[in-house]
Motif scaffolding. Structure first.
Motif, mmCIF file in Angstrom:
data_model
loop_
_atom_site.group_PDB
_atom_site.id
_atom_site.type_symbol
_atom_site.label_atom_id
_atom_site.label_comp_id
_atom_site.label_asym_id
_atom_site.label_seq_id
_atom_site.Cartn_x
_atom_site.Cartn_y
_atom_site.Cartn_z
ATOM 1 N N ILE A 6 -39.001 43.963 -28.140
ATOM 2 C CA ILE A 6 -38.550 42.658 -27.674
ATOM 3 C C ILE A 6 -39.382 41.591 -28.368
ATOM 4 C CG2 ILE A 6 -38.174 41.158 -25.677
ATOM 5 C CD1 ILE A 6 -37.880 43.689 -23.985
ATOM 6 N N HIS A 7 -38.733 40.791 -29.163
ATOM 7 C CA HIS A 7 -39.370 39.716 -29.919
ATOM 8 C C HIS A 7 -39.957 38.694 -28.934
ATOM 9 C CE1 HIS A 7 -39.563 36.166 -32.555
ATOM 10 N NE2 HIS A 7 -39.606 37.028 -33.561
ATOM 11 N N ASP A 8 -41.000 38.016 -29.351
ATOM 12 C CA ASP A 8 -41.641 37.009 -28.497
ATOM 13 C C ASP A 8 -40.661 35.928 -28.039
ATOM 14 O OD1 ASP A 8 -44.092 38.303 -28.587
ATOM 15 O OD2 ASP A 8 -44.900 37.008 -30.174
ATOM 16 N N ASP A 9 -39.712 35.547 -28.894
ATOM 17 C CA ASP A 9 -38.708 34.551 -28.498
ATOM 18 C C ASP A 9 -37.860 35.063 -27.331
ATOM 19 O OD1 ASP A 9 -39.572 32.898 -30.550
ATOM 20 O OD2 ASP A 9 -37.883 33.372 -31.880
ATOM 21 N N LYS A 11 -38.787 37.347 -25.179
ATOM 22 C CA LYS A 11 -39.663 37.389 -24.003
ATOM 23 C C LYS A 11 -39.720 36.016 -23.340
ATOM 24 C CE LYS A 11 -42.623 41.116 -25.692
ATOM 25 N NZ LYS A 11 -43.949 41.462 -26.234
ATOM 26 N N ALA A 12 -39.823 34.971 -24.163
ATOM 27 C CA ALA A 12 -39.837 33.607 -23.622
ATOM 28 C C ALA A 12 -38.511 33.281 -22.939
ATOM 29 C CB ALA A 12 -40.131 32.606 -24.741
ATOM 30 N N ASP A 13 -37.404 33.737 -23.524
ATOM 31 C CA ASP A 13 -36.097 33.540 -22.883
ATOM 32 C C ASP A 13 -36.063 34.197 -21.510
ATOM 33 O OD1 ASP A 13 -35.138 32.233 -25.174
ATOM 34 O OD2 ASP A 13 -34.179 34.046 -25.965
ATOM 35 N N HIS A 99 -34.416 45.389 -32.352
ATOM 36 C CA HIS A 99 -35.254 44.233 -32.054
ATOM 37 C C HIS A 99 -34.430 43.224 -31.259
ATOM 38 C CE1 HIS A 99 -38.475 45.390 -34.869
ATOM 39 N NE2 HIS A 99 -37.477 45.895 -35.580
ATOM 40 N N ARG A 119 -32.737 29.841 -34.562
ATOM 41 C CA ARG A 119 -33.929 30.568 -34.118
ATOM 42 C C ARG A 119 -33.758 32.073 -34.320
ATOM 43 N NH1 ARG A 119 -34.913 31.124 -27.928
ATOM 44 N NH2 ARG A 119 -34.127 33.181 -28.394
ATOM 45 N N ALA A 123 -35.953 34.548 -36.769
ATOM 46 C CA ALA A 123 -36.617 35.755 -36.263
ATOM 47 C C ALA A 123 -36.153 36.984 -37.034
ATOM 48 C CB ALA A 123 -36.342 35.921 -34.768
ATOM 49 N N GLU A 126 -37.870 37.368 -40.324
ATOM 50 C CA GLU A 126 -39.273 37.761 -40.190
ATOM 51 C C GLU A 126 -39.457 39.272 -40.009
ATOM 52 O OE1 GLU A 126 -40.726 35.500 -36.901
ATOM 53 O OE2 GLU A 126 -40.552 33.594 -37.966
#
Length: 127
Positions: A6-9, A11-13, A99, A119, A123, A126
């Motif tokens: 799980i990408h940090d973005d 996780k923030a979502d 991912h 966004r 991601a 990256e």
């Protein structure tokens, strides 16, 4: 070996969603945990038009045509309606890694020019 990240973005979502819609965030998190623990089910995440009583998988068609291995998972509610959020993820075929890049509201409508679309594409680059 198949693995889910799980990408940090994303996780923030999920954290933001937990504040506004805790039940929805809990259902999404529970599904992600179920997928992570079931390699056969995880493998289904790259089968276009695959569906269960809980979710449906499809390619992000416009990005697929651009050569990006991006997908979306739509979850169903108890009445068979789609939840207002989609799980957007990428698949790396050489490593068999999934991912999760975003938990996006359906209103973003897979528009690559939308800020959420931009966004997600950043991601993905990256990875």
């Amino acid at each position: 070996m198949y693995a889910l990240f799980i990408h940090d973005d994303a996780k923030a979502d999920l954290l933001a969603l937990r504040e506004s819609e805790p039940r929805t965030a809990g259902r999404i998190l529970a599904l992600l945990e179920q997928l992570e623990g079931d390699p056969d089910l995880l493998d289904r995440l790259t089968q276009h038009d695959y569906g269960t009583a809980d979710f449906h998988v499809s390619r992000w068609q416009s990005q697929w045509r651009e050569g990006r291995n991006l997908w979306r998972l739509k979850m169903w509610d108890l009445k068979g309606n789609g939840l207002r959020y989609r799980i957007i993820y990428a698949f790396e075929s050489r490593t068999h890694h999934y991912h999760v890049l975003a938990i996006a509201p359906r209103e973003f409508d897979y528009d690559a020019k939308h800020p959420i679309g931009q966004r997600i594409l950043r991601a993905h680059e990256e990875l």
